[in-house]
Design a protein around this motif. Structure first.
Motif, PDB file in Angstrom:
ATOM      1  N   TYR B  47     -24.632 -39.068  56.540  1.00  0.00           N
ATOM      2  CA  TYR B  47     -24.381 -40.119  57.529  1.00  0.00           C
ATOM      3  C   TYR B  47     -24.861 -41.481  57.009  1.00  0.00           C
ATOM      4  O   TYR B  47     -24.159 -42.498  57.147  1.00  0.00           O
ATOM      5  CB  TYR B  47     -25.086 -39.771  58.841  1.00  0.00           C
ATOM      6  N   LEU B  48     -26.035 -41.491  56.402  1.00  0.00           N
ATOM      7  CA  LEU B  48     -26.552 -42.754  55.867  1.00  0.00           C
ATOM      8  C   LEU B  48     -25.618 -43.303  54.790  1.00  0.00           C
ATOM      9  O   LEU B  48     -25.373 -44.501  54.711  1.00  0.00           O
ATOM     10  CB  LEU B  48     -27.950 -42.534  55.278  1.00  0.00           C
ATOM     11  N   LEU B  50     -22.348 -42.595  54.350  1.00  0.00           N
ATOM     12  CA  LEU B  50     -20.960 -42.832  54.748  1.00  0.00           C
ATOM     13  C   LEU B  50     -20.828 -43.677  56.012  1.00  0.00           C
ATOM     14  O   LEU B  50     -19.803 -44.323  56.228  1.00  0.00           O
ATOM     15  CB  LEU B  50     -20.239 -41.494  54.957  1.00  0.00           C
ATOM     16  N   GLN B 126     -35.817 -48.716  66.891  1.00  0.00           N
ATOM     17  CA  GLN B 126     -34.479 -48.298  66.453  1.00  0.00           C
ATOM     18  C   GLN B 126     -33.643 -49.492  66.034  1.00  0.00           C
ATOM     19  O   GLN B 126     -32.869 -49.419  65.083  1.00  0.00           O
ATOM     20  CB  GLN B 126     -33.771 -47.546  67.574  1.00  0.00           C
ATOM     21  N   GLN B 128     -34.765 -52.208  64.729  1.00  0.00           N
ATOM     22  CA  GLN B 128     -35.254 -52.577  63.396  1.00  0.00           C
ATOM     23  C   GLN B 128     -34.724 -51.622  62.327  1.00  0.00           C
ATOM     24  O   GLN B 128     -34.326 -52.050  61.246  1.00  0.00           O
ATOM     25  CB  GLN B 128     -36.786 -52.542  63.382  1.00  0.00           C
ATOM     26  N   ALA B 129     -34.731 -50.330  62.666  1.00  0.00           N
ATOM     27  CA  ALA B 129     -34.256 -49.340  61.695  1.00  0.00           C
ATOM     28  C   ALA B 129     -32.780 -49.568  61.389  1.00  0.00           C
ATOM     29  O   ALA B 129     -32.353 -49.476  60.234  1.00  0.00           O
ATOM     30  CB  ALA B 129     -34.480 -47.923  62.238  1.00  0.00           C
ATOM     31  N   ASN B 130     -32.018 -49.873  62.411  1.00  0.00           N
ATOM     32  CA  ASN B 130     -30.588 -50.112  62.176  1.00  0.00           C
ATOM     33  C   ASN B 130     -30.364 -51.387  61.367  1.00  0.00           C
ATOM     34  O   ASN B 130     -29.449 -51.454  60.548  1.00  0.00           O
ATOM     35  CB  ASN B 130     -29.841 -50.186  63.515  1.00  0.00           C
ATOM     36  N   LEU B 132     -32.449 -52.484  59.172  1.00  0.00           N
ATOM     37  CA  LEU B 132     -32.830 -52.098  57.807  1.00  0.00           C
ATOM     38  C   LEU B 132     -31.684 -51.343  57.135  1.00  0.00           C
ATOM     39  O   LEU B 132     -31.375 -51.559  55.957  1.00  0.00           O
ATOM     40  CB  LEU B 132     -34.088 -51.219  57.858  1.00  0.00           C
ATOM     41  N   TRP B 133     -31.041 -50.463  57.895  1.00  0.00           N
ATOM     42  CA  TRP B 133     -29.905 -49.695  57.359  1.00  0.00           C
ATOM     43  C   TRP B 133     -28.797 -50.644  56.891  1.00  0.00           C
ATOM     44  O   TRP B 133     -28.227 -50.486  55.817  1.00  0.00           O
ATOM     45  CB  TRP B 133     -29.380 -48.734  58.439  1.00  0.00           C
ATOM     46  N   ILE B 147     -33.370 -45.409  48.181  1.00  0.00           N
ATOM     47  CA  ILE B 147     -34.032 -45.887  49.409  1.00  0.00           C
ATOM     48  C   ILE B 147     -33.880 -44.846  50.524  1.00  0.00           C
ATOM     49  O   ILE B 147     -34.836 -44.547  51.252  1.00  0.00           O
ATOM     50  CB  ILE B 147     -33.431 -47.236  49.870  1.00  0.00           C
ATOM     51  N   PHE B 151     -37.353 -43.243  51.663  1.00  0.00           N
ATOM     52  CA  PHE B 151     -37.916 -43.858  52.864  1.00  0.00           C
ATOM     53  C   PHE B 151     -37.261 -43.415  54.168  1.00  0.00           C
ATOM     54  O   PHE B 151     -37.922 -43.338  55.187  1.00  0.00           O
ATOM     55  CB  PHE B 151     -37.858 -45.388  52.725  1.00  0.00           C
ATOM     56  N   PHE B 152     -35.981 -43.117  54.154  1.00  0.00           N
ATOM     57  CA  PHE B 152     -35.327 -42.655  55.387  1.00  0.00           C
ATOM     58  C   PHE B 152     -35.536 -41.146  55.555  1.00  0.00           C
ATOM     59  O   PHE B 152     -35.824 -40.680  56.660  1.00  0.00           O
ATOM     60  CB  PHE B 152     -33.836 -42.992  55.379  1.00  0.00           C
ATOM     61  N   LEU B 182     -33.977 -55.291  47.848  1.00  0.00           N
ATOM     62  CA  LEU B 182     -33.919 -55.221  49.310  1.00  0.00           C
ATOM     63  C   LEU B 182     -34.722 -56.362  49.928  1.00  0.00           C
ATOM     64  O   LEU B 182     -34.298 -56.968  50.921  1.00  0.00           O
ATOM     65  CB  LEU B 182     -34.454 -53.855  49.777  1.00  0.00           C
ATOM     66  N   LEU B 193     -36.680 -58.530  59.985  1.00  0.00           N
ATOM     67  CA  LEU B 193     -37.407 -57.445  59.336  1.00  0.00           C
ATOM     68  C   LEU B 193     -38.565 -57.935  58.470  1.00  0.00           C
ATOM     69  O   LEU B 193     -39.312 -57.126  57.923  1.00  0.00           O
ATOM     70  CB  LEU B 193     -36.455 -56.627  58.446  1.00  0.00           C
TER      71      LEU B 193
END
Lengths: 261, 199
Positions: B47-48, B50, B126, B128-130, B132-133, B147, B151-152, B182, B193
């Protein structure tokens, strides 16, 4: 750079719920991990029939939702879900209901053909795919397909399209060859699911309209199917025949498949 | 009922190497609990890489089918997860390239679209995580991989080295370079971030 902070932020990532991959893999391993005795096939057919009957006739709607999907070959058919909405990224034309009674029947499919990737000649397609291309010998005047596509999705999926000779801006039917290791086709909200056979092998007959989603890696390609779809599996391939003909005609076409010379 | 059977490793009472040996000998029932054990990590990495849950599901399925097919070549004394993640990573890369050939223009058009609606942004963490993604997605494929793994998915240096089939020292150096890139991207395009990442 603080790696711990990076890891902390990443840990907040919201992932979609993990699907039941184990169940799906088990379902796909079944044909190759069990003896191919006819009694097995019969038992499987009876099991599916029982599930169909119990899901659509005996079980109340809420309990019927427990039945996740019915699988034949690599095609998963999801039972009706009232909450499901058509995918919004398709053009409005692609979702217009198309039936045999509608004057605009299949002409709306042509723009979709134009957008499809991997157009190729039949001869080149045969050199590209790892399985023999079969063409219907019935109807006798059908001839070779007007459009041929090979789409690389880990293995090569072949799509043959015949135009209506009396209305060349319309599609008469299409036949898909889907290698088991390569492809997932999801049909949502079929209005009828009926068991039948093709060359004594179990097959499923569904009627539209319903959206069909082709997963290709980056985007989704959606369209509204016209008429009906006959699905059957043989060896390592799953076949999909889309047509607005009757079930009997579709089975005749499916059973008339012969190797392309 | 067939569709509702959920075997678990506990029910089998066998450790991973034993289950792998059974599966390598054609025992599909031994493979299923292993799939169930690792399906989340494989699905999440897919998922990360694609960015689409349906594609990730396809790749995850294909990962376990390919692994099953080649199990005899796998050393059962080694941990299974890095090998599976390696297969998933390759399949996802192939799929991305394959799709790119046909739909590069359309993919470009979709860039910058919001995260799929299946993800609910429930908290600032979440969000922030998105973010970062999104930042990581601007890196090249190799940097993204490292990464995501480190880290994920929180893999150790050793596990990451096994997935990428490189030396542990190389993991560390590549990781440092990826983080440096990054950081530049975050400074430029994702200031939200910055807090905590500049330390």
């Amino acid at each position: 750079m603080n790696e711990d902070r990076l890891r902390a932020i990443a840990s907040g990532m919201g992932y979609p719920r993990t699907p039941d991959i184990a169940g799906l893999v088990a379902a796909r391993l079944h044909p190759s991990t069990r003896p191919r005795f006819s009694s097995r096939r019969l038992a499987w057919s009876l099991t599916i029939s029982l599930i169909l009957v119990s899901s659509f006739m005996l079980i109340p709607p809420v309990r019927a939702a427990i039945l996740e999907f019915i699988q034949i070959g690599v095609v998963r058919i999801f039972p009706p879900e009232p909450a499901v909405q058509p995918i919004t990224t398709a053009t409005p034309e692609a979702f217009a209901p198309v039936t045999a009674a509608s004057p605009s029947r299949t002409s709306k499919l042509i723009p979709i053909l134009d957008r499809m990737a991997g157009e190729i000649t039949l001869t080149d397609a045969q050199n590209k795919v790892a399985y023999p291309i079969l063409l219907p010998a019935y109807p006798s005047d059908l001839g070779q397909p007007d459009y041929v596509y090979v789409q690389d999705m880990d293995a090569n999926v072949l799509i043959l399209v015949w135009l209506d000779p009396h209305q060349m801006d319309s599609v008469l039917m299409s036949l898909h060859f889907i290698p088991n290791e390569s492809w997932a086709v999801r049909k949502i909200e079929p209005t009828v699911i009926e068991e039948t056979t093709v060359n004594d092998k179990r097959a499923i007959w569904t009627t539209g309209p319903y959206p069909l989603v082709y997963s290709n890696g980056s985007i989704q390609f959606e369209r509204m199917i016209a008429g009906h779809v006959l699905i059957w599996a043989d060896s390592d391939l799953t076949y999909r025949l889309e047509t607005d003909m009757s079930l009997e005609e579709a089975v005749k076409i499916a059973e008339s498949l012969e190797p392309f010379p | 009922m067939y569709f509702l059977q959920i075997p678990s490793p506990e029910r089998h009472g066998l450790d991973e190497p034993t289950l792998v040996r059974h599966a390598a000998n054609g025992d599909a029932a031994a493979w299923e609990p292993l799939v169930r054990e690792h399906q989340e990590a494989v699905f999440r990495l897919s998922y990360l890489l694609l960015g689409d849950p349906d594609d990730a599901e396809d790749v995850a399925q294909e990962t376990f089918l390919r692994a099953w097919k080649h199990l005899k070549r796998f050393d059962p004394t080694r941990p299974l997860r890095p090998w599976l993640l390696s297969i998933a990573s390759n399949l996802a890369s192939n799929r991305r390239r394959s799709a790119g050939r046909y739909f590069a223009a359309l993919t470009r058009a979709f860039r910058g679209e919001p995260i799929p609606a299946t993800i609910e942004e429930k908290s600032s963490q979440q969000v922030q995580a998105n973010e970062l993604w999104k930042a990581v997605q601007t890196l090249n494929a190799h940097d993204q991989q490292i990464i995501y793994l480190r880290f994920f998915l929180d893999l150790s240096v050793t596990e990451t080295a096994e997935v990428l089939q490189i030396a542990e020292g190389t993991v560390k150096s590549r990781s440092s370079r990826a983080i440096e890139k990054l950081r530049k991207i975050i400074r430029q395009d994702f200031p939200v971030l910055l807090e905590g990442l500049e330390a």
